[in-house]
Design a protein around this motif. Structure first.
Motif, mmCIF file in Angstrom:
data_model
loop_
_atom_site.group_PDB
_atom_site.id
_atom_site.type_symbol
_atom_site.label_atom_id
_atom_site.label_comp_id
_atom_site.label_asym_id
_atom_site.label_seq_id
_atom_site.Cartn_x
_atom_site.Cartn_y
_atom_site.Cartn_z
ATOM 1 N N LEU A 170 0.822 -1.207 0.000
ATOM 2 C CA LEU A 170 0.000 0.000 0.000
ATOM 3 C C LEU A 170 0.857 1.258 0.000
ATOM 4 O O LEU A 170 0.563 2.222 -0.713
ATOM 5 C CB LEU A 170 -0.929 -0.001 1.224
ATOM 6 N N LEU A 171 1.918 1.269 0.804
ATOM 7 C CA LEU A 171 2.811 2.436 0.848
ATOM 8 C C LEU A 171 3.456 2.668 -0.513
ATOM 9 O O LEU A 171 3.590 3.812 -0.966
ATOM 10 C CB LEU A 171 3.881 2.229 1.920
ATOM 11 N N SER A 172 3.846 1.575 -1.167
ATOM 12 C CA SER A 172 4.442 1.690 -2.506
ATOM 13 C C SER A 172 3.439 2.249 -3.505
ATOM 14 O O SER A 172 3.756 3.160 -4.284
ATOM 15 C CB SER A 172 4.929 0.313 -2.958
ATOM 16 N N GLU A 173 2.214 1.701 -3.480
ATOM 17 C CA GLU A 173 1.192 2.164 -4.425
ATOM 18 C C GLU A 173 0.883 3.645 -4.237
ATOM 19 O O GLU A 173 0.785 4.397 -5.209
ATOM 20 C CB GLU A 173 -0.094 1.347 -4.242
ATOM 21 N N LEU A 174 0.732 4.080 -2.990
ATOM 22 C CA LEU A 174 0.405 5.479 -2.738
ATOM 23 C C LEU A 174 1.578 6.389 -3.085
ATOM 24 O O LEU A 174 1.393 7.494 -3.612
ATOM 25 C CB LEU A 174 -0.003 5.659 -1.271
ATOM 26 N N GLY A 175 2.796 5.914 -2.832
ATOM 27 C CA GLY A 175 3.969 6.693 -3.206
ATOM 28 C C GLY A 175 4.069 6.900 -4.700
ATOM 29 O O GLY A 175 4.268 8.029 -5.193
ATOM 30 N N PHE A 176 3.890 5.846 -5.474
ATOM 31 C CA PHE A 176 3.975 5.961 -6.929
ATOM 32 C C PHE A 176 2.784 6.718 -7.506
ATOM 33 O O PHE A 176 2.906 7.369 -8.549
ATOM 34 C CB PHE A 176 4.103 4.572 -7.564
ATOM 35 N N PHE A 177 1.627 6.641 -6.832
ATOM 36 C CA PHE A 177 0.478 7.436 -7.275
ATOM 37 C C PHE A 177 0.832 8.926 -7.221
ATOM 38 O O PHE A 177 0.596 9.675 -8.175
ATOM 39 C CB PHE A 177 -0.737 7.146 -6.392
ATOM 40 N N HIS A 178 1.391 9.364 -6.099
ATOM 41 C CA HIS A 178 1.752 10.778 -5.965
ATOM 42 C C HIS A 178 2.894 11.157 -6.912
ATOM 43 O O HIS A 178 2.928 12.277 -7.427
ATOM 44 C CB HIS A 178 2.138 11.086 -4.520
ATOM 45 N N LEU A 179 3.799 10.231 -7.143
ATOM 46 C CA LEU A 179 4.893 10.520 -8.079
ATOM 47 C C LEU A 179 4.342 10.741 -9.476
ATOM 48 O O LEU A 179 4.759 11.663 -10.197
ATOM 49 C CB LEU A 179 5.881 9.348 -8.071
ATOM 50 N N TYR A 180 3.370 9.924 -9.879
ATOM 51 C CA TYR A 180 2.724 10.075 -11.183
ATOM 52 C C TYR A 180 2.001 11.424 -11.277
ATOM 53 O O TYR A 180 1.972 12.050 -12.332
ATOM 54 C CB TYR A 180 1.729 8.929 -11.396
ATOM 55 N N GLN A 181 1.435 11.872 -10.150
ATOM 56 C CA GLN A 181 0.722 13.145 -10.135
ATOM 57 C C GLN A 181 1.665 14.342 -10.041
ATOM 58 O O GLN A 181 1.221 15.492 -10.121
ATOM 59 C CB GLN A 181 -0.249 13.186 -8.938
ATOM 60 N N GLY A 182 2.949 14.086 -9.873
ATOM 61 C CA GLY A 182 3.911 15.180 -9.784
ATOM 62 C C GLY A 182 4.105 15.716 -8.377
ATOM 63 O O GLY A 182 4.792 16.721 -8.178
ATOM 64 N N ASN A 183 3.528 15.033 -7.378
ATOM 65 C CA ASN A 183 3.686 15.458 -5.978
ATOM 66 C C ASN A 183 4.922 14.777 -5.393
ATOM 67 O O ASN A 183 4.831 13.820 -4.613
ATOM 68 C CB ASN A 183 2.433 15.095 -5.173
ATOM 69 N N VAL A 184 6.094 15.291 -5.770
ATOM 70 C CA VAL A 184 7.347 14.576 -5.484
ATOM 71 C C VAL A 184 7.611 14.466 -3.987
ATOM 72 O O VAL A 184 8.009 13.398 -3.492
ATOM 73 C CB VAL A 184 8.524 15.276 -6.193
ATOM 74 N N GLU A 185 7.405 15.533 -3.245
ATOM 75 C CA GLU A 185 7.713 15.497 -1.818
ATOM 76 C C GLU A 185 6.778 14.548 -1.070
ATOM 77 O O GLU A 185 7.207 13.851 -0.143
ATOM 78 C CB GLU A 185 7.639 16.906 -1.232
ATOM 79 N N ILE A 186 5.495 14.521 -1.445
ATOM 80 C CA ILE A 186 4.560 13.588 -0.803
ATOM 81 C C ILE A 186 4.922 12.151 -1.191
ATOM 82 O O ILE A 186 4.875 11.237 -0.354
ATOM 83 C CB ILE A 186 3.110 13.901 -1.212
ATOM 84 N N ALA A 187 5.294 11.942 -2.456
ATOM 85 C CA ALA A 187 5.717 10.604 -2.894
ATOM 86 C C ALA A 187 6.910 10.129 -2.078
ATOM 87 O O ALA A 187 6.966 8.961 -1.656
ATOM 88 C CB ALA A 187 6.074 10.645 -4.383
ATOM 89 N N LYS A 188 7.842 11.023 -1.834
ATOM 90 C CA LYS A 188 9.034 10.666 -1.054
ATOM 91 C C LYS A 188 8.652 10.201 0.351
ATOM 92 O O LYS A 188 9.221 9.233 0.876
ATOM 93 C CB LYS A 188 9.968 11.872 -0.967
ATOM 94 N N GLU A 189 7.668 10.861 0.944
ATOM 95 C CA GLU A 189 7.233 10.497 2.293
ATOM 96 C C GLU A 189 6.769 9.044 2.347
ATOM 97 O O GLU A 189 7.184 8.278 3.238
ATOM 98 C CB GLU A 189 6.100 11.433 2.726
ATOM 99 N N TYR A 190 5.924 8.641 1.407
ATOM 100 C CA TYR A 190 5.395 7.273 1.429
ATOM 101 C C TYR A 190 6.434 6.246 0.993
ATOM 102 O O TYR A 190 6.468 5.128 1.535
ATOM 103 C CB TYR A 190 4.149 7.184 0.555
ATOM 104 N N LEU A 191 7.287 6.602 0.032
ATOM 105 C CA LEU A 191 8.310 5.654 -0.410
ATOM 106 C C LEU A 191 9.390 5.479 0.652
ATOM 107 O O LEU A 191 9.973 4.393 0.777
ATOM 108 C CB LEU A 191 8.910 6.112 -1.740
#
Length: 426
Positions: A170-191
């Protein structure tokens, strides 16, 4: 009973007779609890008790489970379904996939929701979120439907993470979801959280590589922002030192070359400044800001004609920028090129005739040439049928200016080209 969802409008609630009270594999049937019944298609009420079947009971409960998980009897309905149909989760999941493949998206959503509420697991949240992402992708225009289903996908994953905080998938999926949306800092948090709990393997190695790229990007963004702030505060030399270090590692980042040129130009090192701005163009970037800066450098090094060419290009890129138009009008006034000066003054005052710079340049033009500027010319569009009606009467009259119509079109083109402007940035 107030129904919280339109999908529940075809439900009625009944009470089972007291004789039905019993235990089924540890589950107690409680006659005091109202049971939802899914009405058959076309019926608005339950016509006879003989119409009641176990299938209708389960169908009614599944509706509640899908669309009203906060219902006061939700737990009872869920346990009832899992008791009388122990393979319900697997069967419903297969049915959801089948309905999605057939394009029955509303029914597929209902089934995915049911599965997720019946037996919430990381996989059920991911399946539901994936369904929403696929449905969002159907909106090729990326309009309202795209935003709606992408939001639902994100909310589904966030709900899953709130329930299963340390679930790597789940953490991976949510991280890559935000990365796809361009929310790099939020993606980093979950990854980052994923890497804390993930087992060694191909997935972890892939995420570690992605995280390296993310960290580099964030560090690069901070370095460029620091240089920008230093230039704004008048610390151009410090900014240049940092930019030299940055460009040594990132020679193809055009923003860094632009900041270098800007810092040099502010230090009046115009010949040096020209080279970074030209590098921006070489790297494929083209903006009015770059050409405006180049025009300043060209003007300050005695290349007035080149400065005008650069400004013309900048205006082509941003046709409604008063600063660019006024700059070019000023250069033509300075060189006594009256026709060209008037052309750009007319374009500028059609945008804002009260702009103080434009007003001053218009006064300079009138005082220098002795020619009074009339009210701003407003470009009008007329139906060509009107022109054709007047064509015969105008044939013998002298036309004071040329108007060229487009055959079969309601548009006309006047002999001057409408242009616009952008800002001269420091």
């Amino acid at each position: 009973m107030t129904q919280p969802n339109k999908a529940l409008e075809n439900l009625v609630f009944i009470r089972l007779p007291s004789s039905m009270e019993r235990n089924l594999d540890g589950f107690r049937i409680d006659p005091s609890i109202e049971i939802p019944i899914q009405l058959p298609a076309g019926q608005t009420s339950l016509e006879a008790t003989s119409d009641i079947s176990i299938e209708l009971l389960v169908a009614g409960m599944l509706k509640i489970i899908a669309f009203d998980p906060d219902h006061k009897n939700f737990s009872y309905y869920r346990d009832f379904v899992l008791t009388v149909q122990q393979d319900a989760v697997q069967e419903l999941n297969l049915a959801a996939i089948a309905q999605e493949q057939k394009g029955n998206f509303d029914f597929a959503e209902e089934l995915f929701l049911t599965v997720n509420h019946l037996a919430p697991m990381s996989a059920t949240f991911i399946n539901l979120a994936t369904f929403y992402s696929k449905r969002a992708a159907l909106d090729s225009t990326k309009g309202t439907a795209y935003d709606f289903y992408q939001q639902k996908a994100m909310e589904t994953l966030k709900e899953g993470v709130s329930l299963f905080e340390d679930d790597a998938q789940l953490l991976s999926e949510l991280g890559f979801f935000h990365l796809y949306q361009g929310n790099v800092e939020i993606a980093k948090e979950y990854l980052d959280r994923f890497l804390e709990v993930a087992e060694p393997g191909e997935k972890r190695t892939h995420v570690e590589k992605i995280m390296g790229d993310i960290n580099n990007k964030l560090n690069n963004d901070k370095a460029l922002m620091q240089a920008y702030d230093q230039i704004q505060m008048g610390k151009e030399e410090e900014a240049l030192g940092n930019l030299e270090l940055y460009l040594a590692e990132n020679p193809k980042v055009w923003n860094a070359w632009f900041l270098k040129g800007w810092a040099l130009r502010r230090l009046s090192r115009f010949e040096e400044a020209e080279k970074p701005f030209l590098t921006c163009l070489t790297l494929g970037e083209s903006s009015s800001d770059i050409y405006n800066e180049l025009s300043i450098c060209a003007l300050e090094t005695g290349k007035t004609a080149l400065a005008k060419n650069y400004l013309n290009t900048a205006i082509d890129l941003e046709e409604t920028n008063l600063t660019l138009l006024s700059n070019l009008a000023y250069l033509h006034l300075k060189d006594e090129e009256w026709d060209e000066a008037r052309e750009f003054l007319e374009l500028a005052r059609n945008i804002d005739q009260n702009d103080p710079v434009i007003v001053r340049l218009m006064n300079d033009y009138e005082q220098t040439t002795g020619e009074k500027l009339s009210d701003p010319i407003v470009q009008q569009f007329v139906d060509t049928s009107e022109l054709k009606e007047k064509e015969h009467s105008m044939e013998k009259k002298e036309n004071p200016f040329f108007i060229q119509g487009k055959e079969g079109s309601a548009e006309v083109e006047v002999s001057f080209e409408e242009m616009a402007d952008d800002e001269t940035g420091e």
